[in-house]
Write a protein that holds these residues in place. Structure first.
Motif, PDB file in Angstrom:
ATOM      1  N   ASP A   1       0.421  -1.562   0.016  1.00 21.73           N
ATOM      2  CA  ASP A   1       0.071   0.253   0.354  1.00 21.73           C
ATOM      3  C   ASP A   1       1.180   1.337  -0.345  1.00 21.73           C
ATOM      4  N   ASP A   2       1.387   0.847   0.841  1.00 20.60           N
ATOM      5  CA  ASP A   2       2.786   2.540   0.984  1.00 20.60           C
ATOM      6  C   ASP A   2       3.631   2.982  -0.735  1.00 20.60           C
ATOM      7  N   PHE A   3       4.048   1.643  -0.840  1.00 17.14           N
ATOM      8  CA  PHE A   3       4.648   1.805  -2.227  1.00 17.14           C
ATOM      9  C   PHE A   3       3.893   1.865  -3.631  1.00 17.14           C
ATOM     10  N   ALA A   4       2.448   1.957  -3.839  1.00 11.42           N
ATOM     11  CA  ALA A   4       1.220   2.359  -4.441  1.00 11.42           C
ATOM     12  C   ALA A   4       1.345   3.467  -3.872  1.00 11.42           C
ATOM     13  N   ALA A   5       1.183   4.330  -3.356  1.00  8.86           N
ATOM     14  CA  ALA A   5       0.897   5.965  -2.409  1.00  8.86           C
ATOM     15  C   ALA A   5       2.479   6.290  -2.975  1.00  8.86           C
ATOM     16  N   MET A   6       2.894   5.724  -3.461  1.00 11.33           N
ATOM     17  CA  MET A   6       4.772   6.515  -3.720  1.00 11.33           C
ATOM     18  C   MET A   6       4.564   6.420  -5.730  1.00 11.33           C
ATOM     19  N   GLY A   7       3.567   6.289  -5.840  1.00 12.53           N
ATOM     20  CA  GLY A   7       3.436   5.541  -7.795  1.00 12.53           C
ATOM     21  C   GLY A   7       3.528   4.423  -8.277  1.00 12.53           C
ATOM     22  N   PHE A   8       3.926   3.217  -7.030  1.00 12.35           N
ATOM     23  CA  PHE A   8       4.571   1.838  -7.729  1.00 12.35           C
ATOM     24  C   PHE A   8       3.726   1.161  -7.001  1.00 12.35           C
ATOM     25  N   PRO A   9       2.317   0.836  -7.949  1.00 14.53           N
ATOM     26  CA  PRO A   9       0.857  -0.166  -7.358  1.00 14.53           C
ATOM     27  C   PRO A   9       2.045  -1.766  -7.401  1.00 14.53           C
ATOM     28  N   ASN A  10       1.492  -3.161  -7.293  1.00 15.12           N
ATOM     29  CA  ASN A  10       1.903  -4.307  -6.915  1.00 15.12           C
ATOM     30  C   ASN A  10       3.382  -4.336  -6.555  1.00 15.12           C
ATOM     31  N   CYS A  11       3.927  -3.569  -6.035  1.00 15.69           N
ATOM     32  CA  CYS A  11       4.877  -3.048  -5.490  1.00 15.69           C
ATOM     33  C   CYS A  11       5.382  -3.886  -4.199  1.00 15.69           C
TER      34      CYS A  11
ATOM     35  N   VAL B   1      14.297  -4.613   0.465  1.00 20.88           N
ATOM     36  CA  VAL B   1      14.178  -3.478   1.446  1.00 20.88           C
ATOM     37  C   VAL B   1      12.758  -2.894   0.715  1.00 20.88           C
ATOM     38  N   ASP B   2      12.459  -1.799   1.658  1.00 21.26           N
ATOM     39  CA  ASP B   2      10.945  -1.756   1.531  1.00 21.26           C
ATOM     40  C   ASP B   2      10.424  -0.507   1.609  1.00 21.26           C
ATOM     41  N   HIS B   3       9.241   0.504   1.505  1.00 23.04           N
ATOM     42  CA  HIS B   3       8.670   1.345   1.113  1.00 23.04           C
ATOM     43  C   HIS B   3       9.688   2.718   1.759  1.00 23.04           C
ATOM     44  N   LYS B   4      10.130   2.325   2.914  1.00 24.25           N
ATOM     45  CA  LYS B   4      11.317   3.151   3.350  1.00 24.25           C
ATOM     46  C   LYS B   4      12.246   2.842   3.992  1.00 24.25           C
ATOM     47  N   GLY B   5      12.492   2.268   2.620  1.00 26.15           N
ATOM     48  CA  GLY B   5      14.240   2.015   2.544  1.00 26.15           C
ATOM     49  C   GLY B   5      15.245   1.008   3.890  1.00 26.15           C
TER      50      GLY B   5
END
Length: 179
Positions: A91-101, A137-141
């Motif tokens: 969900d957080d990757f999707a909010a950053m513009g990277f859906p399904n990541c 790594v996750d959405h926060k690195g």
């Protein structure tokens, strides 16, 4: 590193690092082992230089680094480096513009001295001896998976296909279904 962090590591790693005295010599204390290893890992100093800093031989520095690294691997990695809630990451990757990541994965080459056996396997495409460190790594690195130790000649795709992460993905352990 602040003293509190050092002491926390000391408390967590002590069971794996305690050594017994022998008739020949007194064992290195856990604090000295940990401090020696952390100093070597954090600086570009030689084993001899670190040994002089702590009053031990260079082989003792090497042994301390290996013992501390193994203790960290055995006792701490699974507590710190782990995929927690995959859906939050997606969900957080999707909010950053990277859906399904579910993460960002890449490898890097860690230079090593040429091994005496199978040296050709450790020469990477850039022409130096290395082992590969592949991380997710996750959405926060934050690291969520680490795979290290493959010879430098091995391609990233092969390393991934042979990783525990890939096997768990194939088993569906990280699949999330939306409601």
């Amino acid at each position: 590193m602040c003293k509190g962090t050092f002491m926390e590591l000391y408390d967590l790693l002590s069971p794996a690092l305690r050594c017994k005295n022998t008739k020949m010599r007194a064992a290195l204390t856990v604090k000295k082992q940990l401090a020696t290893a952390l100093w070597k890992l954090a600086t570009p100093d030689s084993y001899r230089s670190v040994g002089n800093q702590f009053g031990v031989g260079k082989s003792t520095v090497g042994a301390a680094v290996m013992q501390v690294a193994n203790a960290i691997k055995d006792l701490l990695i699974s507590r710190v480096v782990t995929l927690r809630n995959v859906q939050v990451i997606v969900d957080d990757f999707a909010a950053m513009g990277f859906p399904n990541c579910g993460g960002a994965i890449d490898g890097t080459h860690l230079p090593i001295l040429a091994p005496e056996h199978q040296a050709g396997e450790y020469i990477n495409l850039k022409g130096y001896f290395s082992i590969v460190l592949q991380t997710l790594v996750d959405h926060k690195g934050r690291f969520t998976n680490i795979n290290v130790g493959w010879p430098g000649k091995v391609q990233d795709a092969r390393i991934f296909r042979n990783s525990g992460l890939f096997q768990n993905c194939r088993k569906g352990l990280y699949s999330q279904t939306r409601k």
